[in-house]
Design a protein around this motif. Sequence first.
Motif, short mmCIF file in Angstrom:
data_model
loop_
_atom_site.label_atom_id
_atom_site.label_comp_id
_atom_site.label_asym_id
_atom_site.label_seq_id
_atom_site.Cartn_x
_atom_site.Cartn_y
_atom_site.Cartn_z
N ASN A 273 -1.68 -1.36 -6.37
CA ASN A 273 -1.22 -2.33 -5.37
C ASN A 273 -1.09 -3.75 -5.91
O ASN A 273 -1.67 -4.70 -5.39
CB ASN A 273 -2.15 -2.31 -4.14
CG ASN A 273 -1.94 -1.08 -3.31
OD1 ASN A 273 -0.81 -0.67 -3.06
ND2 ASN A 273 -3.01 -0.44 -2.90
N PRO B 29 1.18 -6.81 -6.00
CA PRO B 29 2.32 -7.26 -5.19
C PRO B 29 3.30 -8.08 -6.00
O PRO B 29 2.94 -8.73 -6.99
CB PRO B 29 1.65 -8.14 -4.13
CG PRO B 29 0.48 -8.74 -4.87
CD PRO B 29 0.02 -7.68 -5.86
N ARG C 167 5.70 -3.27 -9.51
CA ARG C 167 4.61 -3.03 -8.56
C ARG C 167 4.24 -1.55 -8.59
O ARG C 167 5.08 -0.69 -8.84
CB ARG C 167 5.04 -3.39 -7.13
CG ARG C 167 5.29 -4.87 -6.88
CD ARG C 167 5.84 -5.09 -5.48
NE ARG C 167 7.16 -4.49 -5.33
CZ ARG C 167 7.71 -4.16 -4.16
NH1 ARG C 167 7.04 -4.34 -3.04
NH2 ARG C 167 8.93 -3.66 -4.11
N LEU D 219 2.18 0.82 -5.79
CA LEU D 219 1.68 0.68 -4.43
C LEU D 219 1.29 2.03 -3.84
O LEU D 219 1.88 3.06 -4.16
CB LEU D 219 2.74 0.05 -3.52
CG LEU D 219 3.29 -1.31 -3.96
CD1 LEU D 219 4.56 -1.61 -3.18
CD2 LEU D 219 2.27 -2.39 -3.73
N ARG D 220 0.27 1.99 -2.97
CA ARG D 220 -0.06 3.17 -2.16
C ARG D 220 -0.21 2.73 -0.71
O ARG D 220 -0.87 1.73 -0.43
CB ARG D 220 -1.37 3.82 -2.62
CG ARG D 220 -1.78 5.01 -1.73
CD ARG D 220 -3.17 5.50 -2.04
NE ARG D 220 -4.19 4.46 -1.87
CZ ARG D 220 -4.70 4.09 -0.71
NH1 ARG D 220 -4.26 4.63 0.42
NH2 ARG D 220 -5.63 3.15 -0.64
N SER D 221 0.40 3.47 0.19
CA SER D 221 0.29 3.17 1.62
C SER D 221 -0.02 4.46 2.38
O SER D 221 0.56 5.52 2.08
CB SER D 221 1.60 2.58 2.17
OG SER D 221 1.94 1.38 1.50
N THR E 28 -1.23 -0.70 3.99
CA THR E 28 -1.25 -0.94 2.54
C THR E 28 -2.39 -1.86 2.18
O THR E 28 -2.44 -3.00 2.66
CB THR E 28 0.08 -1.56 2.08
OG1 THR E 28 1.16 -0.73 2.49
CG2 THR E 28 0.10 -1.70 0.56
N ARG F 140 -4.49 -4.58 0.07
CA ARG F 140 -4.12 -5.72 -0.76
C ARG F 140 -5.20 -5.96 -1.81
O ARG F 140 -6.35 -5.52 -1.65
CB ARG F 140 -3.94 -6.96 0.12
CG ARG F 140 -2.90 -6.77 1.21
CD ARG F 140 -2.94 -7.90 2.23
NE ARG F 140 -2.40 -9.14 1.68
CZ ARG F 140 -2.41 -10.29 2.35
NH1 ARG F 140 -2.95 -10.35 3.56
NH2 ARG F 140 -1.90 -11.38 1.81
#
Length: 346
Positions: free
Chosen positions: A120, A122, A174, A176-178, A195, A197
Motif C-alpha cells: 500500500n 500511495p 504502487r 495495493l490491497r483492498s 484500503t 494506509r
Amino acid sequence: MLLVAATTDSPTDPGIAYAHLSVPMHGPALVLDGPTLRRQLWHGPDGDRPTQAVPGMDHVPLWACHLDKSTGEAVFFATVQWRPDAVVLAAFHRTTMSADASGDFTAWACAIADGRAAVNFPLPRPGHRSGQGPEAEEKITLTVPANPVAVARLLRNHLPASGVPVFGPTIHRRVLRSDIYLPPGAGRREYAALTPRPDGTWWAKAKVLKDGRLHKSIRPAATRDEALAQVAEVLGHPRLVHTGALHRATWDLPSPPGADGHWSTVTVDTATLSSHPGTLQQVEIEYGACFTATPVTATASQIQQSVAETADTVAAVLTAHHIPHARNGQSKIEHFLATGDADARH
C-alpha cells in the motif's frame, strides 16, 4: 541482496529476471542507479546460467531483499519510482530468515514477498481532489498478457508526441490491497473498497449508481470498523458481503496541470481478486486533482471529455504498437465476478 526485475524490451514479453548484488543498506530507502543495474548478471526463474543484460534491454527492479548473514535479518523493499537514471525502492517488511530456509534464499524470499504483497504505497496526489461526485475515468482492458513495465515505458515515450503531456520522465509505482464488499442481492456495479494506509488509517471508498452513472465516495477513516460503517451508510445496506481482497500493482504516469490547474493520471494496472480466477490488466485514465483550493474552473462534463480524449490517444498508441485491447469500460470487480459466473455455468 536478491533483486527481482522485469525486463522491458517487449510489451508482450512478461519476463522476470533475478540478480544477486552487493549493495549497502542505509535506512528505509534503496536507490539503484543505471550503471549498477547494467553491471549485474541476470538469470531467469529456472536458475539458468547468469548473463549480462542485452544492450538496449532495461531491467526495472520490482522488489529486493537484503539479508544480513550475520544476524539472519531480512529487509524487503518494493519499487516506488522508476527514473531514467535510477530506481527508488522503499522498505516494507522485516523478518528473520530461519536456518532451514538458508539452502534456497531465492525461493524463501519470493514466498515472503508474495505473501506480503499488500504494501500500500500511495501515489502522491497534490492539490484538491474531490471525494464525492461522478466517476471521471476510462478503462482500456489489455486482452493478452502484457509486460506492464514495458507498456508504461511505451506510453511515457509516445504519449507526449501524440498530444498527451506527461509530468516528467519518472514513472511511479504502487502496490495495493483492498477488501471488497458488495451489497447483498445487488448488481455487479455497486461496491465498496476498504484500503489500509501506511499510517494505520483507512480509505473508505464506495461506488453507487445514480441516474445511470457511477458516483464515488472516498473518505478517510481511523479504523477498519469505521471505514466499513461509512461505506455501508453510503451504499444503504447495514450488512455488506465480503467478496475477496483486490491486489493491484500499478505503474502511474501523472500529467502536468493544465491551464486551469487540473491534472490526471494514466495507469497501467495489474489486478487479481482472491478466490476468483485470472489476472486483469488494464490501462486506466483517471482525473487526478486540481491545484487550486476551489476547483471551479472546469465542469464535471469538461473533465469527463478530457479524460475520454486522453483514452482515445492511449488506445491509438496501443493499436500502433500492436497491443490487443478492448474499450469495454468494465470495472475490475465486474470483470472478476462475471468471470466467476461464467466458470460456474461451465
